[in-house]
Design a protein around this motif. Structure first.
Motif, PDB file in Angstrom:
ATOM      1  N   PHE A  50       0.802  -1.228   0.000  1.00 30.99           N
ATOM      2  CA  PHE A  50       0.000   0.000   0.000  1.00 30.99           C
ATOM      3  C   PHE A  50       0.837   1.281   0.000  1.00 30.99           C
ATOM      4  N   THR A  51       1.743   1.446   0.971  1.00 27.70           N
ATOM      5  CA  THR A  51       2.512   2.694   1.045  1.00 27.70           C
ATOM      6  C   THR A  51       3.459   2.824  -0.139  1.00 27.70           C
ATOM      7  N   GLU A  52       3.968   1.700  -0.592  1.00 27.15           N
ATOM      8  CA  GLU A  52       4.845   1.673  -1.749  1.00 27.15           C
ATOM      9  C   GLU A  52       4.103   2.166  -2.994  1.00 27.15           C
ATOM     10  N   PHE A  53       2.856   1.766  -3.131  1.00 32.23           N
ATOM     11  CA  PHE A  53       2.038   2.206  -4.255  1.00 32.23           C
ATOM     12  C   PHE A  53       1.806   3.715  -4.186  1.00 32.23           C
ATOM     13  N   LEU A  54       1.528   4.218  -2.986  1.00 36.53           N
ATOM     14  CA  LEU A  54       1.286   5.656  -2.822  1.00 36.53           C
ATOM     15  C   LEU A  54       2.513   6.475  -3.190  1.00 36.53           C
ATOM     16  N   THR A  55       3.678   6.072  -2.698  1.00 37.63           N
ATOM     17  CA  THR A  55       4.880   6.887  -2.881  1.00 37.63           C
ATOM     18  C   THR A  55       5.588   6.641  -4.208  1.00 37.63           C
ATOM     19  N   ASP A  56       5.598   5.390  -4.680  1.00 40.76           N
ATOM     20  CA  ASP A  56       6.387   5.059  -5.868  1.00 40.76           C
ATOM     21  C   ASP A  56       5.592   5.104  -7.175  1.00 40.76           C
ATOM     22  N   VAL A  57       4.271   4.856  -7.091  1.00 37.30           N
ATOM     23  CA  VAL A  57       3.453   4.860  -8.310  1.00 37.30           C
ATOM     24  C   VAL A  57       2.649   6.155  -8.418  1.00 37.30           C
ATOM     25  N   LEU A  58       1.886   6.472  -7.368  1.00 37.50           N
ATOM     26  CA  LEU A  58       1.063   7.686  -7.403  1.00 37.50           C
ATOM     27  C   LEU A  58       1.856   8.949  -7.088  1.00 37.50           C
ATOM     28  N   ARG A  59       3.043   8.754  -6.509  1.00 36.36           N
ATOM     29  CA  ARG A  59       3.941   9.876  -6.196  1.00 36.36           C
ATOM     30  C   ARG A  59       3.290  10.905  -5.273  1.00 36.36           C
ATOM     31  N   VAL A  60       2.629  10.437  -4.240  1.00 30.47           N
ATOM     32  CA  VAL A  60       2.028  11.344  -3.261  1.00 30.47           C
ATOM     33  C   VAL A  60       2.699  11.144  -1.905  1.00 30.47           C
ATOM     34  N   SER A  61       2.671  12.187  -1.100  1.00 32.76           N
ATOM     35  CA  SER A  61       3.246  12.089   0.245  1.00 32.76           C
ATOM     36  C   SER A  61       2.361  12.731   1.302  1.00 32.76           C
ATOM     37  N   ASP A  62       1.365  13.511   0.872  1.00 32.89           N
ATOM     38  CA  ASP A  62       0.473  14.190   1.817  1.00 32.89           C
ATOM     39  C   ASP A  62      -0.970  13.870   1.453  1.00 32.89           C
ATOM     40  N   LEU A  63      -1.645  13.136   2.337  1.00 29.37           N
ATOM     41  CA  LEU A  63      -3.032  12.732   2.097  1.00 29.37           C
ATOM     42  C   LEU A  63      -4.027  13.668   2.767  1.00 29.37           C
ATOM     43  N   GLY A  64      -3.539  14.701   3.448  1.00 27.97           N
ATOM     44  CA  GLY A  64      -4.422  15.606   4.164  1.00 27.97           C
ATOM     45  C   GLY A  64      -4.969  15.014   5.443  1.00 27.97           C
ATOM     46  N   ALA A  65      -4.290  13.995   5.979  1.00 25.16           N
ATOM     47  CA  ALA A  65      -4.743  13.331   7.204  1.00 25.16           C
ATOM     48  C   ALA A  65      -4.385  14.147   8.436  1.00 25.16           C
ATOM     49  N   THR A  66      -5.166  13.940   9.504  1.00 28.49           N
ATOM     50  CA  THR A  66      -4.923  14.593  10.786  1.00 28.49           C
ATOM     51  C   THR A  66      -5.053  13.579  11.904  1.00 28.49           C
ATOM     52  N   LEU A  67      -4.056  13.528  12.777  1.00 29.52           N
ATOM     53  CA  LEU A  67      -4.099  12.653  13.947  1.00 29.52           C
ATOM     54  C   LEU A  67      -3.275  13.285  15.051  1.00 29.52           C
ATOM     55  N   GLU A  68      -3.930  13.649  16.115  1.00 25.01           N
ATOM     56  CA  GLU A  68      -3.233  14.302  17.222  1.00 25.01           C
ATOM     57  C   GLU A  68      -2.515  13.279  18.087  1.00 25.01           C
ATOM     58  N   GLY A  69      -1.247  13.550  18.376  1.00 23.75           N
ATOM     59  CA  GLY A  69      -0.487  12.681  19.261  1.00 23.75           C
ATOM     60  C   GLY A  69       0.901  12.407  18.728  1.00 23.75           C
ATOM     61  N   THR A  70       1.554  11.454  19.358  1.00 16.22           N
ATOM     62  CA  THR A  70       2.908  11.063  18.982  1.00 16.22           C
ATOM     63  C   THR A  70       2.891   9.628  18.476  1.00 16.22           C
ATOM     64  N   GLY A  71       3.561   9.395  17.375  1.00 19.68           N
ATOM     65  CA  GLY A  71       3.604   8.051  16.803  1.00 19.68           C
ATOM     66  C   GLY A  71       5.034   7.568  16.637  1.00 19.68           C
ATOM     67  N   THR A  72       5.192   6.247  16.662  1.00 22.49           N
ATOM     68  CA  THR A  72       6.486   5.650  16.353  1.00 22.49           C
ATOM     69  C   THR A  72       6.248   4.539  15.343  1.00 22.49           C
ATOM     70  N   TYR A  73       7.203   4.358  14.434  1.00 19.11           N
ATOM     71  CA  TYR A  73       7.015   3.436  13.325  1.00 19.11           C
ATOM     72  C   TYR A  73       7.846   2.178  13.504  1.00 19.11           C
ATOM     73  N   HIS A  74       7.191   1.022  13.350  1.00 17.41           N
ATOM     74  CA  HIS A  74       7.870  -0.272  13.403  1.00 17.41           C
ATOM     75  C   HIS A  74       8.125  -0.768  11.991  1.00 17.41           C
ATOM     76  N   ASP A  75       9.393  -1.018  11.672  1.00 15.82           N
ATOM     77  CA  ASP A  75       9.748  -1.569  10.368  1.00 15.82           C
ATOM     78  C   ASP A  75       9.465  -3.066  10.375  1.00 15.82           C
ATOM     79  N   ALA A  76       8.329  -3.451   9.807  1.00 15.68           N
ATOM     80  CA  ALA A  76       7.984  -4.864   9.713  1.00 15.68           C
ATOM     81  C   ALA A  76       8.986  -5.571   8.803  1.00 15.68           C
ATOM     82  N   CYS A  77       9.359  -6.790   9.176  1.00 16.59           N
ATOM     83  CA  CYS A  77      10.368  -7.529   8.405  1.00 16.59           C
ATOM     84  C   CYS A  77       9.956  -7.695   6.947  1.00 16.59           C
ATOM     85  N   GLY A  78       8.675  -8.032   6.705  1.00 13.66           N
ATOM     86  CA  GLY A  78       8.211  -8.242   5.341  1.00 13.66           C
ATOM     87  C   GLY A  78       8.382  -7.003   4.489  1.00 13.66           C
ATOM     88  N   ALA A  79       7.989  -5.857   5.041  1.00 13.66           N
ATOM     89  CA  ALA A  79       8.099  -4.609   4.295  1.00 13.66           C
ATOM     90  C   ALA A  79       9.553  -4.198   4.096  1.00 13.66           C
TER      91      ALA A  79
END
Length: 239
Positions: A110-139
């Motif tokens: 999914f994210t690969e399609f957004l960034t590499d095919v559709l060439r988008v990086s900003d979806l206009g999403a809003t989420l208040e708070g702090t996030g941390t990203y886990h690099d899944a082995c498969g991805a």
């Protein structure tokens, strides 16, 4: 642009809202989204358990279900990586060779399609708070996905992104690994959750719900105040 959805088994059965949020994002970007209701598993569980003949039978059906020139998009680096990297071996020297080649060319996480095919990086999403990203082995290891999800998350308004220690280390799920080696799996999951908490995050985010499902089990059992979120759910927030 026509897009075929590949929804992995556990997403279909346990996290259908993530699939709907993926559709929401893709349609916002102008994609014509289709879903073949005949689709089933890609065969990875059988393959990982050593049942290659049974896996090949399931994978043969998968090839038929996704015999298309459209893009195929999945909310899972694990399943995407399996199809890309192991179908060639499963069907080596077979009549399905060209079908496998076409499938591997069109299939995207999914994210690969957004960034590499559709060439988008900003979806206009809003989420208040702090996030941390886990690099899944498969991805990360099977698909080479690292910067794309972080780029997408950095543009979510209200979300502060913080890296946790050992973000690239396995969470311990690994499909059948968590069944065969439960104590080790739990220990790895514990370390991942504690690293996420130490980062100060409200949300533990990833491309793969298999990892997040495993980590959520530990979080719930121990009453930790951190929430798991698939990145599609984050990108569909606030609009």
């Amino acid at each position: 642009m026509n897009v075929q959805l590949f929804i992995p088994c556990f997403v279909d059965q346990l996290f259908p809202e993530t699939a709907f949020n993926m559709v929401k994002v893709l349609e916002k970007l102008g994609c014509n989204v289709n879903y073949n209701t005949e689709q089933t598993c890609c065969g990875q569980p059988a393959f990982n358990a050593g049942y290659q003949d049974e896996c090949r039978s399931v994978a043969t059906k998968f090839l038929k279900d996704f015999h298309t020139y459209d893009y195929i998009v999945a909310p899972s680096g694990s399943c995407t990586g399996f199809v890309r990297n192991y179908y060639g071996k499963l069907f080596d020297n077979s009549a399905a060779h060209n079908d496998v080649k076409l499938l591997k060319k069109n299939l995207y996480e999914f994210t690969e399609f957004l960034t590499d095919v559709l060439r988008v990086s900003d979806l206009g999403a809003t989420l208040e708070g702090t996030g941390t990203y886990h690099d899944a082995c498969g991805a990360l290891r099977e698909c080479g996905i690292k910067e794309g999800p972080r780029k997408l998350l950095s543009n979510v308004k209200g979300l502060e992104l913080k890296e946790m220690n050992d973000c690239e280390v396995c969470c311990g799920f690994g499909g059948t690994f968590s069944v065969k080696f439960e104590p080790i799996s739990i220990g790895m999951g514990e370390q991942k959750v504690l690293n996420a908490i130490d980062s100060g995050a409200d949300y533990l985010i990833s491309t793969d719900l298999s990892c997040l499902m495993h980590l959520e089990g530990y979080i719930r059992k121990h009453g930790h105040n951190i929430k798991i979120m698939h990145i599609a759910d984050v990108l569909a927030s606030g609009w």
